[in-house]
Design a protein around this motif. Structure first.
Motif, PDB file in Angstrom:
ATOM      1  N   PHE A   9     -94.626  63.832  16.649  1.00 27.64           N
ATOM      2  CA  PHE A   9     -94.511  65.291  16.638  1.00 27.64           C
ATOM      3  C   PHE A   9     -93.831  65.770  15.356  1.00 27.64           C
ATOM      4  O   PHE A   9     -94.304  66.711  14.700  1.00 27.64           O
ATOM      5  CB  PHE A   9     -93.719  65.760  17.868  1.00 27.64           C
ATOM      6  CG  PHE A   9     -93.547  67.242  17.942  1.00 27.64           C
ATOM      7  CD1 PHE A   9     -94.572  68.043  18.412  1.00 27.64           C
ATOM      8  CD2 PHE A   9     -92.366  67.844  17.539  1.00 27.64           C
ATOM      9  CE1 PHE A   9     -94.427  69.421  18.479  1.00 27.64           C
ATOM     10  CE2 PHE A   9     -92.202  69.207  17.600  1.00 27.64           C
ATOM     11  CZ  PHE A   9     -93.233  70.002  18.074  1.00 27.64           C
ATOM     12  N   ILE A  10     -92.746  65.105  14.978  1.00 30.31           N
ATOM     13  CA  ILE A  10     -92.020  65.485  13.753  1.00 30.31           C
ATOM     14  C   ILE A  10     -92.890  65.263  12.526  1.00 30.31           C
ATOM     15  O   ILE A  10     -92.918  66.108  11.617  1.00 30.31           O
ATOM     16  CB  ILE A  10     -90.691  64.712  13.668  1.00 30.31           C
ATOM     17  CG1 ILE A  10     -89.740  65.194  14.773  1.00 30.31           C
ATOM     18  CG2 ILE A  10     -90.042  64.869  12.301  1.00 30.31           C
ATOM     19  CD1 ILE A  10     -88.488  64.364  14.938  1.00 30.31           C
ATOM     20  N   VAL A  11     -93.613  64.163  12.483  1.00 26.40           N
ATOM     21  CA  VAL A  11     -94.539  63.907  11.367  1.00 26.40           C
ATOM     22  C   VAL A  11     -95.596  65.005  11.304  1.00 26.40           C
ATOM     23  O   VAL A  11     -95.931  65.503  10.215  1.00 26.40           O
ATOM     24  CB  VAL A  11     -95.181  62.509  11.487  1.00 26.40           C
ATOM     25  CG1 VAL A  11     -96.348  62.351  10.528  1.00 26.40           C
ATOM     26  CG2 VAL A  11     -94.148  61.431  11.238  1.00 26.40           C
ATOM     27  N   GLY A  12     -96.104  65.423  12.447  1.00 23.96           N
ATOM     28  CA  GLY A  12     -97.106  66.486  12.483  1.00 23.96           C
ATOM     29  C   GLY A  12     -96.565  67.813  11.976  1.00 23.96           C
ATOM     30  O   GLY A  12     -97.241  68.522  11.232  1.00 23.96           O
ATOM     31  N   VAL A  13     -95.342  68.151  12.364  1.00 21.89           N
ATOM     32  CA  VAL A  13     -94.734  69.402  11.902  1.00 21.89           C
ATOM     33  C   VAL A  13     -94.474  69.346  10.396  1.00 21.89           C
ATOM     34  O   VAL A  13     -94.776  70.303   9.668  1.00 21.89           O
ATOM     35  CB  VAL A  13     -93.431  69.695  12.680  1.00 21.89           C
ATOM     36  CG1 VAL A  13     -92.665  70.842  12.062  1.00 21.89           C
ATOM     37  CG2 VAL A  13     -93.746  69.996  14.134  1.00 21.89           C
ATOM     38  N   ILE A  14     -93.945  68.220   9.923  1.00 18.97           N
ATOM     39  CA  ILE A  14     -93.673  68.080   8.488  1.00 18.97           C
ATOM     40  C   ILE A  14     -94.969  68.117   7.686  1.00 18.97           C
ATOM     41  O   ILE A  14     -95.041  68.760   6.624  1.00 18.97           O
ATOM     42  CB  ILE A  14     -92.875  66.787   8.216  1.00 18.97           C
ATOM     43  CG1 ILE A  14     -91.455  66.932   8.772  1.00 18.97           C
ATOM     44  CG2 ILE A  14     -92.834  66.460   6.727  1.00 18.97           C
ATOM     45  CD1 ILE A  14     -90.641  65.654   8.748  1.00 18.97           C
ATOM     46  N   ALA A  15     -96.009  67.464   8.178  1.00 14.17           N
ATOM     47  CA  ALA A  15     -97.308  67.489   7.487  1.00 14.17           C
ATOM     48  C   ALA A  15     -97.853  68.909   7.424  1.00 14.17           C
ATOM     49  O   ALA A  15     -98.405  69.330   6.398  1.00 14.17           O
ATOM     50  CB  ALA A  15     -98.300  66.563   8.184  1.00 14.17           C
ATOM     51  N   THR A  16     -97.679  69.673   8.497  1.00 18.84           N
ATOM     52  CA  THR A  16     -98.145  71.059   8.515  1.00 18.84           C
ATOM     53  C   THR A  16     -97.374  71.901   7.511  1.00 18.84           C
ATOM     54  O   THR A  16     -97.968  72.722   6.800  1.00 18.84           O
ATOM     55  CB  THR A  16     -98.010  71.653   9.930  1.00 18.84           C
ATOM     56  OG1 THR A  16     -98.793  70.872  10.828  1.00 18.84           O
ATOM     57  CG2 THR A  16     -98.484  73.091   9.961  1.00 18.84           C
ATOM     58  N   LEU A  56    -103.521  68.543   7.197  1.00 20.27           N
ATOM     59  CA  LEU A  56    -102.875  67.262   6.888  1.00 20.27           C
ATOM     60  C   LEU A  56    -102.575  66.453   8.151  1.00 20.27           C
ATOM     61  O   LEU A  56    -102.426  65.236   8.085  1.00 20.27           O
ATOM     62  CB  LEU A  56    -101.590  67.487   6.099  1.00 20.27           C
ATOM     63  CG  LEU A  56    -101.747  67.904   4.638  1.00 20.27           C
ATOM     64  CD1 LEU A  56    -100.394  68.067   3.989  1.00 20.27           C
ATOM     65  CD2 LEU A  56    -102.571  66.903   3.874  1.00 20.27           C
ATOM     66  N   ASN A  57    -102.497  67.141   9.286  1.00 17.26           N
ATOM     67  CA  ASN A  57    -102.286  66.430  10.546  1.00 17.26           C
ATOM     68  C   ASN A  57    -103.449  65.499  10.862  1.00 17.26           C
ATOM     69  O   ASN A  57    -103.265  64.480  11.526  1.00 17.26           O
ATOM     70  CB  ASN A  57    -102.096  67.416  11.696  1.00 17.26           C
ATOM     71  CG  ASN A  57    -100.749  68.071  11.671  1.00 17.26           C
ATOM     72  OD1 ASN A  57     -99.906  67.752  10.855  1.00 17.26           O
ATOM     73  ND2 ASN A  57    -100.548  69.012  12.563  1.00 17.26           N
ATOM     74  N   LEU A  58    -104.617  65.853  10.398  1.00 17.00           N
ATOM     75  CA  LEU A  58    -105.795  65.016  10.625  1.00 17.00           C
ATOM     76  C   LEU A  58    -105.590  63.630  10.008  1.00 17.00           C
ATOM     77  O   LEU A  58    -105.859  62.610  10.650  1.00 17.00           O
ATOM     78  CB  LEU A  58    -107.023  65.696  10.028  1.00 17.00           C
ATOM     79  CG  LEU A  58    -108.383  65.143  10.354  1.00 17.00           C
ATOM     80  CD1 LEU A  58    -108.645  65.236  11.841  1.00 17.00           C
ATOM     81  CD2 LEU A  58    -109.448  65.896   9.591  1.00 17.00           C
ATOM     82  N   GLY A  59    -105.086  63.606   8.783  1.00  7.36           N
ATOM     83  CA  GLY A  59    -104.820  62.334   8.124  1.00  7.36           C
ATOM     84  C   GLY A  59    -103.745  61.531   8.831  1.00  7.36           C
ATOM     85  O   GLY A  59    -103.884  60.314   9.024  1.00  7.36           O
ATOM     86  N   ALA A  60    -102.665  62.204   9.246  1.00  4.17           N
ATOM     87  CA  ALA A  60    -101.586  61.513   9.959  1.00  4.17           C
ATOM     88  C   ALA A  60    -102.086  60.962  11.293  1.00  4.17           C
ATOM     89  O   ALA A  60    -101.753  59.832  11.676  1.00  4.17           O
ATOM     90  CB  ALA A  60    -100.408  62.462  10.173  1.00  4.17           C
ATOM     91  N   THR A  80    -100.166  69.598  16.587  1.00  2.00           N
ATOM     92  CA  THR A  80    -101.344  70.340  16.151  1.00  2.00           C
ATOM     93  C   THR A  80    -101.725  71.406  17.178  1.00  2.00           C
ATOM     94  O   THR A  80    -102.062  72.537  16.811  1.00  2.00           O
ATOM     95  CB  THR A  80    -102.525  69.380  15.910  1.00  2.00           C
ATOM     96  OG1 THR A  80    -102.131  68.378  14.976  1.00  2.00           O
ATOM     97  CG2 THR A  80    -103.730  70.121  15.371  1.00  2.00           C
ATOM     98  N   ILE A  81    -101.641  71.067  18.438  1.00  2.00           N
ATOM     99  CA  ILE A  81    -101.943  72.043  19.491  1.00  2.00           C
ATOM    100  C   ILE A  81    -100.912  73.162  19.473  1.00  2.00           C
ATOM    101  O   ILE A  81    -101.250  74.342  19.640  1.00  2.00           O
ATOM    102  CB  ILE A  81    -102.025  71.351  20.864  1.00  2.00           C
ATOM    103  CG1 ILE A  81    -103.261  70.458  20.909  1.00  2.00           C
ATOM    104  CG2 ILE A  81    -102.050  72.364  21.995  1.00  2.00           C
ATOM    105  CD1 ILE A  81    -103.345  69.548  22.108  1.00  2.00           C
ATOM    106  N   LEU A  82     -99.640  72.833  19.241  1.00  2.00           N
ATOM    107  CA  LEU A  82     -98.597  73.855  19.141  1.00  2.00           C
ATOM    108  C   LEU A  82     -98.860  74.790  17.958  1.00  2.00           C
ATOM    109  O   LEU A  82     -98.742  76.013  18.090  1.00  2.00           O
ATOM    110  CB  LEU A  82     -97.219  73.208  19.006  1.00  2.00           C
ATOM    111  CG  LEU A  82     -96.049  74.162  18.892  1.00  2.00           C
ATOM    112  CD1 LEU A  82     -95.862  74.930  20.190  1.00  2.00           C
ATOM    113  CD2 LEU A  82     -94.788  73.405  18.534  1.00  2.00           C
ATOM    114  N   ILE A  83     -99.264  74.240  16.822  1.00  2.00           N
ATOM    115  CA  ILE A  83     -99.598  75.060  15.654  1.00  2.00           C
ATOM    116  C   ILE A  83    -100.797  75.956  15.973  1.00  2.00           C
ATOM    117  O   ILE A  83    -100.834  77.124  15.591  1.00  2.00           O
ATOM    118  CB  ILE A  83     -99.890  74.173  14.418  1.00  2.00           C
ATOM    119  CG1 ILE A  83     -98.656  73.389  14.017  1.00  2.00           C
ATOM    120  CG2 ILE A  83    -100.406  75.000  13.250  1.00  2.00           C
ATOM    121  CD1 ILE A  83     -97.467  74.228  13.601  1.00  2.00           C
ATOM    122  N   LEU A  84    -101.770  75.425  16.704  1.00  2.00           N
ATOM    123  CA  LEU A  84    -102.927  76.217  17.125  1.00  2.00           C
ATOM    124  C   LEU A  84    -102.483  77.407  17.970  1.00  2.00           C
ATOM    125  O   LEU A  84    -102.929  78.535  17.737  1.00  2.00           O
ATOM    126  CB  LEU A  84    -103.913  75.352  17.911  1.00  2.00           C
ATOM    127  CG  LEU A  84    -105.010  76.120  18.650  1.00  2.00           C
ATOM    128  CD1 LEU A  84    -106.058  76.596  17.665  1.00  2.00           C
ATOM    129  CD2 LEU A  84    -105.615  75.273  19.726  1.00  2.00           C
TER     130      LEU A  84
END
Length: 94
Positions: A9-16, A56-60, A80-84
């Motif tokens: 989750f943290i990686v996804g937020v940082i990537a975003t 960038l979440n796609l790559g992670a 990613t769903i949270l960002i959506l």
């Protein structure tokens, strides 16, 4: 298991966040991020910048899947769903 999901989750937020900053730098007319964000909100393309940032979440996600870190990939998917959801709320509030 919960720790692995949290890491993803943290990686996804940082990537975003990094993707969003990259989108601001690439598509913005100014070096001042505040001006670019204000202009994006005024012209109605702020949510598009957020969506580009989430790419960038796609790559992670696929990197974690390739390394058999399924729980971390699940965390990236949750972010990613949270960002959506945040993007849709912002889009329909304007």
């Amino acid at each position: 298991m919960k720790k692995e999901i949290l890491i993803g989750f943290i990686v996804g937020v940082i990537a975003t966040v990094f993707g969003f900053i990259f989108a601001i730098q690439f598509f913005g007319d100014s070096d001042d991020w505040g001006n670019v964000i204000d202009q994006a909100i005024a012209e109605g393309f702020f949510t598009k910048l957020m969506s580009i940032g989430a790419l960038l979440n796609l790559g992670a996600f696929f990197l974690f899947l390739k390394k058999n870190k399924d729980h971390r990939a699940k965390g990236v998917l949750i972010s990613t769903i949270l960002i959506l959801i945040i993007t849709m709320v912002i889009k329909f509030m304007n």
